[in-house]
Design an enzyme around this catalytic site. Sequence first.
Site, PDB file in Angstrom:
ATOM      1  N   ARG A 164       0.817  -1.224   0.000  1.00  0.00           N
ATOM      2  CA  ARG A 164       0.000   0.000   0.000  1.00  0.00           C
ATOM      3  C   ARG A 164       0.847   1.268   0.000  1.00  0.00           C
ATOM      4  O   ARG A 164       0.453   2.281   0.599  1.00  0.00           O
ATOM      5  CB  ARG A 164      -0.951   0.054   1.211  1.00  0.00           C
ATOM      6  CG  ARG A 164      -2.134  -0.882   1.145  1.00  0.00           C
ATOM      7  CD  ARG A 164      -3.256  -0.290   0.286  1.00  0.00           C
ATOM      8  NE  ARG A 164      -4.172  -1.349  -0.134  1.00  0.00           N
ATOM      9  CZ  ARG A 164      -5.229  -1.739   0.560  1.00  0.00           C
ATOM     10  NH1 ARG A 164      -5.544  -1.144   1.668  1.00  0.00           N
ATOM     11  NH2 ARG A 164      -5.985  -2.709   0.125  1.00  0.00           N
TER      12      ARG A 164
ATOM     13  N   ARG B 131      -3.659   6.138   0.696  1.00  0.00           N
ATOM     14  CA  ARG B 131      -4.271   7.371   1.190  1.00  0.00           C
ATOM     15  C   ARG B 131      -3.434   8.151   2.198  1.00  0.00           C
ATOM     16  O   ARG B 131      -3.783   9.276   2.534  1.00  0.00           O
ATOM     17  CB  ARG B 131      -5.641   7.053   1.798  1.00  0.00           C
ATOM     18  CG  ARG B 131      -6.685   6.792   0.737  1.00  0.00           C
ATOM     19  CD  ARG B 131      -7.934   6.200   1.345  1.00  0.00           C
ATOM     20  NE  ARG B 131      -7.682   4.848   1.820  1.00  0.00           N
ATOM     21  CZ  ARG B 131      -8.602   4.058   2.376  1.00  0.00           C
ATOM     22  NH1 ARG B 131      -9.827   4.500   2.545  1.00  0.00           N
ATOM     23  NH2 ARG B 131      -8.306   2.839   2.753  1.00  0.00           N
TER      24      ARG B 131
ATOM     25  N   ARG C  24      -7.178  10.744  -6.410  1.00  0.00           N
ATOM     26  CA  ARG C  24      -8.335   9.864  -6.275  1.00  0.00           C
ATOM     27  C   ARG C  24      -9.641  10.620  -6.033  1.00  0.00           C
ATOM     28  O   ARG C  24     -10.727  10.068  -6.239  1.00  0.00           O
ATOM     29  CB  ARG C  24      -8.111   8.884  -5.100  1.00  0.00           C
ATOM     30  CG  ARG C  24      -7.086   7.802  -5.366  1.00  0.00           C
ATOM     31  CD  ARG C  24      -7.733   6.523  -5.937  1.00  0.00           C
ATOM     32  NE  ARG C  24      -8.834   6.045  -5.121  1.00  0.00           N
ATOM     33  CZ  ARG C  24     -10.114   6.170  -5.414  1.00  0.00           C
ATOM     34  NH1 ARG C  24     -10.477   6.724  -6.542  1.00  0.00           N
ATOM     35  NH2 ARG C  24     -11.027   5.714  -4.605  1.00  0.00           N
TER      36      ARG C  24
ATOM     37  N   ASP D 172      -6.284  -3.542  -7.755  1.00  0.00           N
ATOM     38  CA  ASP D 172      -6.895  -4.204  -6.597  1.00  0.00           C
ATOM     39  C   ASP D 172      -7.044  -5.683  -6.882  1.00  0.00           C
ATOM     40  O   ASP D 172      -7.154  -6.084  -8.039  1.00  0.00           O
ATOM     41  CB  ASP D 172      -8.262  -3.601  -6.275  1.00  0.00           C
ATOM     42  CG  ASP D 172      -8.650  -3.906  -4.835  1.00  0.00           C
ATOM     43  OD1 ASP D 172      -8.206  -3.195  -3.937  1.00  0.00           O
ATOM     44  OD2 ASP D 172      -9.362  -4.903  -4.619  1.00  0.00           O
TER      45      ASP D 172
ATOM     46  N   TYR E 274     -13.968 -13.392  -0.327  1.00  0.00           N
ATOM     47  CA  TYR E 274     -14.653 -12.131  -0.652  1.00  0.00           C
ATOM     48  C   TYR E 274     -15.923 -12.384  -1.452  1.00  0.00           C
ATOM     49  O   TYR E 274     -16.956 -11.752  -1.244  1.00  0.00           O
ATOM     50  CB  TYR E 274     -13.743 -11.207  -1.471  1.00  0.00           C
ATOM     51  CG  TYR E 274     -12.980 -10.221  -0.629  1.00  0.00           C
ATOM     52  CD1 TYR E 274     -13.639  -9.197   0.047  1.00  0.00           C
ATOM     53  CD2 TYR E 274     -11.599 -10.305  -0.497  1.00  0.00           C
ATOM     54  CE1 TYR E 274     -12.935  -8.297   0.829  1.00  0.00           C
ATOM     55  CE2 TYR E 274     -10.899  -9.408   0.291  1.00  0.00           C
ATOM     56  CZ  TYR E 274     -11.569  -8.404   0.947  1.00  0.00           C
ATOM     57  OH  TYR E 274     -10.872  -7.515   1.717  1.00  0.00           O
TER      58      TYR E 274
END
Length: 368
Positions: free
Chosen positions: A38, A42, A51, A87, A165
């Site tokens: 990552r 963010r 973004r 992703d 998921y």
Amino acid sequence: MDKNGLILPRDFPELKNDNFLRAAQGDEVEHVPVWCMRQAGRYLPEFRETRAGKDFFETCRSPEACCELTLQPLRRFPFDAAIIFSDILVVPQAMGMEVVMCPGKGPTFPEPLKDPEDLQRLKTKVDVSSELDYVFKAITLTRHKIEGKVPLLGFTGAPWTLMSYMIEGGGSTTHSKAKRWLYRFPDASHKLLNQLTDVIVDYLLGQVKAGAQGLQVFESHAGCLGPVEFKEFSLPYLRAIAGRVKEKIKESGLENVPMIVFAKDGHYALEDLSESGYEVVSLDWTIDPRSARARTGSKVSLQGNMDPCALYATKENISGIVKRMLEGFGTRGYIANLGHGLYPDMDPENVGAFVEAVHAHSRQLLKR
Ligand code: CP3
């Protein structure tokens, strides 16, 4: 550029810093290479700006945006590898499932798989080269734009993590819906895991053809399995992926690329993971570096494993934690990283301090 203005996966700029590739092969390095899961995320104001106001998966489908986000952390920190912004959930999308990113909640499947009959909703033949073409384009574009600074890594989710998921429909603490399948519907579970494996093999090969110089397989949900279930529902597929991707790379006349397996919280499977066909085993922070070395020997390189939360410490303390970690792993066959991804509230300055500490302490250790 070809006549359509498309950037082609050839004539890439020459690689200048190959410390990551050397460490993955267990060769000598100038300093211990370091990157962060990552790292395009963010915690960087420039990431939040790029973004802003855009849908997450729309961003994933824009090669230009993915390229820009991948390069942002490299402009700030001397990382030794880049990982393409994308992703793991683009694979279930390619298989026909809808996935949306709900801000504040995370990825969500409006119609998750409930029972084995739902497998009929998945595409039987997935044309990976067209469905995931946008990822391949992002990789090729980034390989050109990165100017050979550091190697570019591709990645995928592992079959069990993606299966969980697809059944849970989003994040979960117990994974009980997905684990219900393993105990109640083992045959259907294997069918789904096989389908995922086939798509993942084509996907990783496509990434290498597009220019990826290393690959990481994220088995992020290994920790909710026990050793018996891991051996049946995760390990065989992880092995198959490494074996088949390497075989296809060879058949295609491409150069081998190092593969990294990251089974988060899978410390119970460390010996098996070190013999599963990957050059590098990536570790979370629950494993002691020296015991990880003792349990894996010199067969594989190791990656990891500082607790991401150690980045909340002062810079001086970060330096000490890094020094201890390097002494534990040693400087050979080792890639420094965190035990999981960076969190959005982390201070970029401390990320810089982490990278700097790895470089400085490892150079010291290598001098001895
Ligand atoms: O920098 C990098 O590591 C490369 C990019 C990357 C992303 N996701 C970007 C991303 C990688 C390697 C992933 C993999 C991924 N995605 C995993 C496996 C790694 C892990 O964390 O165990 C998983 C489980 C996912 C699924 C996913 N995507 C989650 C759980 C989230 C977080 C949701 C949230 O709101 O916190 C995402 C979103 C996501 N993927 C973000 C980023 C940078 C943040 C959202 C945003 O940019 O708006």
